[in-house]
Design an enzyme around this catalytic site. Structure first.
Site, PDB file in Angstrom:
ATOM      1  N   CYS A  80      16.989  27.107   9.584  1.00  0.00           N
ATOM      2  CA  CYS A  80      17.837  27.541   8.483  1.00  0.00           C
ATOM      3  C   CYS A  80      17.242  27.202   7.116  1.00  0.00           C
ATOM      4  CB  CYS A  80      19.232  26.934   8.557  1.00  0.00           C
ATOM      5  SG  CYS A  80      20.140  27.438   9.998  1.00  0.00           S
TER       6      CYS A  80
ATOM      7  N   ARG B 187      10.169  27.786   8.147  1.00  0.00           N
ATOM      8  CA  ARG B 187      11.034  26.839   8.849  1.00  0.00           C
ATOM      9  C   ARG B 187      11.511  27.390  10.186  1.00  0.00           C
ATOM     10  NH1 ARG B 187      13.393  23.195   4.911  1.00  0.00           N
ATOM     11  NH2 ARG B 187      15.289  22.988   6.099  1.00  0.00           N
TER      12      ARG B 187
ATOM     13  N   TRP C  81      18.772  30.093  11.879  1.00  0.00           N
ATOM     14  CA  TRP C  81      18.203  29.839  13.205  1.00  0.00           C
ATOM     15  C   TRP C  81      19.391  29.635  14.132  1.00  0.00           C
ATOM     16  CZ3 TRP C  81      17.615  25.960  16.989  1.00  0.00           C
ATOM     17  CH2 TRP C  81      16.488  26.090  17.805  1.00  0.00           C
TER      18      TRP C  81
ATOM     19  N   ASN D  37      23.637  25.170   6.507  1.00  0.00           N
ATOM     20  CA  ASN D  37      22.554  24.656   7.340  1.00  0.00           C
ATOM     21  C   ASN D  37      23.100  23.441   8.084  1.00  0.00           C
ATOM     22  OD1 ASN D  37      20.147  23.930   8.434  1.00  0.00           O
ATOM     23  ND2 ASN D  37      19.193  23.246   6.542  1.00  0.00           N
ATOM     24  N   GLY D  38      22.858  23.359   9.395  1.00  0.00           N
ATOM     25  CA  GLY D  38      23.334  22.203  10.158  1.00  0.00           C
ATOM     26  C   GLY D  38      24.330  22.626  11.214  1.00  0.00           C
TER      27      GLY D  38
ATOM     28  N   GLU E   5      -2.619  16.157  21.777  1.00  0.00           N
ATOM     29  CA  GLU E   5      -2.448  17.085  20.654  1.00  0.00           C
ATOM     30  C   GLU E   5      -3.113  18.436  20.960  1.00  0.00           C
ATOM     31  OE1 GLU E   5      -0.839  17.650  18.103  1.00  0.00           O
ATOM     32  OE2 GLU E   5      -2.061  18.776  16.680  1.00  0.00           O
TER      33      GLU E   5
ATOM     34  N   LYS F  38      -0.922  21.874  21.028  1.00  0.00           N
ATOM     35  CA  LYS F  38      -1.227  23.010  20.148  1.00  0.00           C
ATOM     36  C   LYS F  38      -1.447  24.268  20.964  1.00  0.00           C
ATOM     37  CE  LYS F  38      -0.583  21.641  17.196  1.00  0.00           C
ATOM     38  NZ  LYS F  38      -0.139  20.811  16.121  1.00  0.00           N
TER      39      LYS F  38
ATOM     40  N   GLU G  51       1.871  25.538  22.446  1.00  0.00           N
ATOM     41  CA  GLU G  51       2.784  25.937  21.380  1.00  0.00           C
ATOM     42  C   GLU G  51       2.479  27.334  20.828  1.00  0.00           C
ATOM     43  OE1 GLU G  51       2.211  23.214  18.177  1.00  0.00           O
ATOM     44  OE2 GLU G  51       4.078  23.750  17.187  1.00  0.00           O
TER      45      GLU G  51
ATOM     46  N   HIS H  67      -4.731   8.857  39.539  1.00  0.00           N
ATOM     47  CA  HIS H  67      -3.355   8.513  39.902  1.00  0.00           C
ATOM     48  C   HIS H  67      -2.486   9.752  40.038  1.00  0.00           C
ATOM     49  CE1 HIS H  67      -4.361   4.315  39.353  1.00  0.00           C
ATOM     50  NE2 HIS H  67      -4.970   4.669  38.230  1.00  0.00           N
TER      51      HIS H  67
ATOM     52  N   LYS I 229       9.762  25.262  12.155  1.00  0.00           N
ATOM     53  CA  LYS I 229       8.885  24.280  11.505  1.00  0.00           C
ATOM     54  C   LYS I 229       9.609  22.967  11.266  1.00  0.00           C
ATOM     55  CE  LYS I 229       5.207  22.916   9.265  1.00  0.00           C
ATOM     56  NZ  LYS I 229       4.075  22.490  10.112  1.00  0.00           N
TER      57      LYS I 229
HETATM   58  C1  F6R Z   1       3.515  20.770  16.592  1.00  0.00           C
HETATM   59  C2  F6R Z   1       4.480  20.433  15.560  1.00  0.00           C
HETATM   60  C3  F6R Z   1       5.653  19.628  15.929  1.00  0.00           C
HETATM   61  C4  F6R Z   1       5.991  18.621  14.799  1.00  0.00           C
HETATM   62  C5  F6R Z   1       7.299  17.888  15.117  1.00  0.00           C
HETATM   63  C6  F6R Z   1       7.633  16.878  14.048  1.00  0.00           C
HETATM   64  O1  F6R Z   1       2.454  21.514  16.076  1.00  0.00           O
HETATM   65  O2  F6R Z   1       4.326  20.828  14.431  1.00  0.00           O
HETATM   66  O3  F6R Z   1       5.479  18.967  17.137  1.00  0.00           O
HETATM   67  O4  F6R Z   1       4.938  17.720  14.668  1.00  0.00           O
HETATM   68  O5  F6R Z   1       8.341  18.813  15.217  1.00  0.00           O
HETATM   69  O6  F6R Z   1       7.792  17.480  12.801  1.00  0.00           O
HETATM   70  P1  F6R Z   1       7.747  16.634  11.482  1.00  0.00           P
HETATM   71  O7  F6R Z   1       6.359  16.087  11.326  1.00  0.00           O
HETATM   72  O8  F6R Z   1       8.108  17.580  10.385  1.00  0.00           O
HETATM   73  O9  F6R Z   1       8.742  15.532  11.644  1.00  0.00           O
END
Ligand code: F6R
Length: 615
Positions: free
Chosen positions: A2, A27, A75, A101-102, A484, A488, A491, A507, A610
């Site tokens: 949102c 976002r 959203w 928002n929320g 990571e 990535k 995702e 294991h 985001k």
């Molecule tokens: C992955 C990604 C998410 C954020 C997570 C935390 O690429 O971007 O895993 O790292 O949602 O977000 P922030 O850093 O904004 O708290």
């Protein structure tokens, strides 16, 4: 999740709202809408789908374009992403429009009460109940600020609300409870936004509202009160980047641009914090040397990529300062009722500074008496404001959902803090600190070399575009790099990917290895960590013997991996704790290339937002 924009001033209201919403697209959202005041009515347009759908509709049938207005990207939580459920929602027989928002947790009870009193709901949202309540309160008070004040007292959950009313032209009123809201101060105009990117194109002057505050903007005024109506003066700041930093700038995607900005993100995060031979973190304020000397345990809380940066930070901070460090996923932290006291420092790491899980973890830590430090990339965000001290990373705005340059800056922020703590506690010699500092200064240049040498990944990604599963292996600080790399890839390319610690292979995970399985292996430099290096080479041999195809991320001078790797992605030599910053970037690029090869939207992967502002 949102996005919220409010505007009152002389510019074209619809244009300002659409510009703000487009800046908040990152976002994550699935419907959008705007409302502007039109004489004694509210003119409204809202559409399921992307902003382009709304724009298109507004081009074909424009709304009036002056005075106050509000805009929203939604959203979906309560009800699907339809036109009806999109915000704004109306109250007071269509004279009031409201966005939210929320989550309003007691909306079902409120809705039942309103329905019993004859109101007819047009959507499945929790928001519409708030719109109706503010509309009713306006009828009683004749003032939008007073109406908002009355209604917030009845709402449970977390919310930012913005409203306009046809009987109060030129006025937008906002309220926030456990959800962000920022004010932008222009000349003869004011803005509201869920973050500064909503209005930074028009003004860099901003203030973040604290919890439980109400703001009323007109073209000439912005007044803030608490929920009881007591006047407050929010602390203003200047946004330290301009809106062009959040443009794509000729790149095919924001993610590609942001990966390329890694060296600048590191340099900016280091800037002003390195002295000749040490680190200067005077900005930590109340977490001064005396306070830090009393800390005997650190807990890092974060989610997703930020938590993997925390795992890297754990190794460095613990090794250098000899303070035990644990890393908790923020959403697990408070529910396990952790043992905390005033000698525990809880470090939260967040790019957005708005992640609800992380924010709740910080609040829990504070309530238990722990000290709190935020490592955050977003000025004026909620988590740093909730924390005692903040170490801002200066990665610049990150628009792509997948975090890349912010991860690098988060690691750098923790390395700086680790060195600072080591100095305070006397656990590292000045020479040892100076060695790391000198190497940190070299890091942007070394990362630029890494970025210049990854053209083979394009070919590899095309060759692998039908792959169904990729594994990632690492040890020590290479382990979070493996996690990571896997995150990535899953995702943005929707390919199943798992990261493992090399020692864990036998294991269980080794059962996954079958001929042709691609495994990325993050290899520590043999010059830094000969023992770890030989262990990971053994891991490589074990999986190679079972038919795996090995892609090693290895130091440029490492000849030992050559006989066993099908492909080697070279990175320059650096100190062990700094290796993740160089090693992770080829994995980011690989994910980007593979998602691109599959024709996917790398900036806005499906189902993801985001900024995850709900638990
Ligand atoms: C992955 C990604 C998410 C954020 C997570 C935390 O690429 O971007 O895993 O790292 O949602 O977000 P922030 O850093 O904004 O708290």
């Amino acid at each position: 999740m949102c996005g919220i924009v409010g505007y009152t001033g002389q510019l074209s209201t619809v244009e300002v709202l659409l510009e703000g919403l487009s800046r908040l697209e990152y976002r994550g959202y699935d419907s959008a809408g705007v409302a502007v005041l039109d004489g004694d009515e509210v003119a409204l347009r809202k559409k399921g789908g992307k902003l382009a759908v709304l724009r298109d509709s507004l081009e074909h049938a424009p709304l009036p374009d002056e005075g106050a207005g509000i805009g929203h990207t939604r959203w979906a939580t309560h009800g699907g992403p339809t036109d009806e459920n999109a915000h704004p929602h109306l109250g007071d027989e269509g004279k009031l429009a409201l966005i939210h928002n929320g989550i309003i947790e007691n909306f079902a009870a409120l809705r039942a009460e309103l329905e019993a009193d004859g109101e007819v709901f047009l959507s499945e949202t929790d928001t519409e109940a708030a719109a109706m309540l503010v509309g009713r309160a306006f009828r009683e008070t004749g003032d939008l600020t007073a109406a908002m004040q009355r209604v917030v007292a009845r709402l449970e959950g977390q919310f930012t609300l913005l409203a306009v009313h046809a009987d109060q032209p030129g006025v937008v009123v906002g309220a926030c409870h456990n959800s962000p809201l920022l004010v932008g101060y222009g000349d003869g105009e004011h803005f509201l936004g869920s973050d500064v990117s909503a209005f930074v194109k028009f003004t860099p002057r901003a203030a973040a509202l604290d919890n439980d505050q109400i703001v009323t903007i007109t073209a000439t005024d912005a007044t803030v009160t608490d929920f009881q109506g007591n006047p407050l003066e929010p602390q203003r700041f200047e946004v330290d980047w301009d809106s062009s930093a959040a443009d794509k700038g000729g790149w095919s995607s924001f993610m590609a641009k942001e990966v390329s900005e890694g060296p600048v993100a590191i340099a900016n995060t280091l800037r002003g914090r390195l002295t000749d031979r040490g680190v200067d973190l005077g900005e930590l304020g109340v977490l001064d040397d005396a306070a830090l000397s009393t800390i005997n345990r650190i807990v890092i809380v974060a989610c997703g990529t930020a938590s993997y940066s925390g795992l890297v930070g754990k190794y460095a901070i613990e090794t250098w300062s000899r303070v035990p460090v644990e890393v908790d996923l923020a959403h697990e932290f408070r529910y396990r009722d952790p043992v905390l006291d005033e000698h525990t420092l809880v470090i939260s790491i967040s790019q957005s500074g708005e992640t609800m899980d992380t924010k709740m973890a910080v609040q829990h830590a504070k309530a238990q008496g722990a000290r709190t430090l935020s490592i955050c990339n977003t000025q004026g965000a909620t988590i740093p404001r909730e924390s005692e001290a903040v170490l801002y990373t200066h990665a610049g705005p990150e628009v792509a959902v997948a975090s890349t340059k912010a991860f690098l800056a988060q690691v750098i922020g923790q390395l700086l803090f680790g060195l600072h703590l080591a100095k305070v506690r006397g656990t590292m010699s000045d020479d040892a600190i100076a060695e790391v500092v000198a190497e940190l200064e070299e890091l942007p240049e070394k990362l630029s070399q890494v970025l210049a040498e990854q053209e083979t990944l394009h070919e590899l990604a095309h060759w692998m575009s039908d792959t169904r599963s990729v594994l990632f292996l690492g040890r020590h600080v290479g382990y979070p790099v493996a996690l990571e790399g896997a995150l990535k890839l899953k995702e943005i390319s929707y390919i199943h990917a798992e990261g493992f610690a090399g020692g864990e292979l036998k294991h269980g995970p080794i059962a996954l290895i079958e001929p042709g399985q691609v495994v990325f292996v993050v290899v520590p430099s043999p010059r830094n960590e000969p023992l770890l290096h030989s262990k990971i080479v053994s891991n490589i041999q074990e999986i190679r013997a079972r038919g795996a195809r090995i892609i090693a991320v290895a130091e440029a001078g490492d000849a030992a991996v050559l006989p066993y790797a099908d492909q080697v992605l070279r990175v320059p030599l650096t100190l062990p704790m700094l290796e993740p910053v160089l090693q992770v970037v080829p994995l980011h690029i690989f994910a980007l290339e593979l998602a691109t090869a599959k024709g996917l939207d790398v900036d806005q992967p499906r189902n993801l937002a985001k900024s995850v502002t709900v638990e």
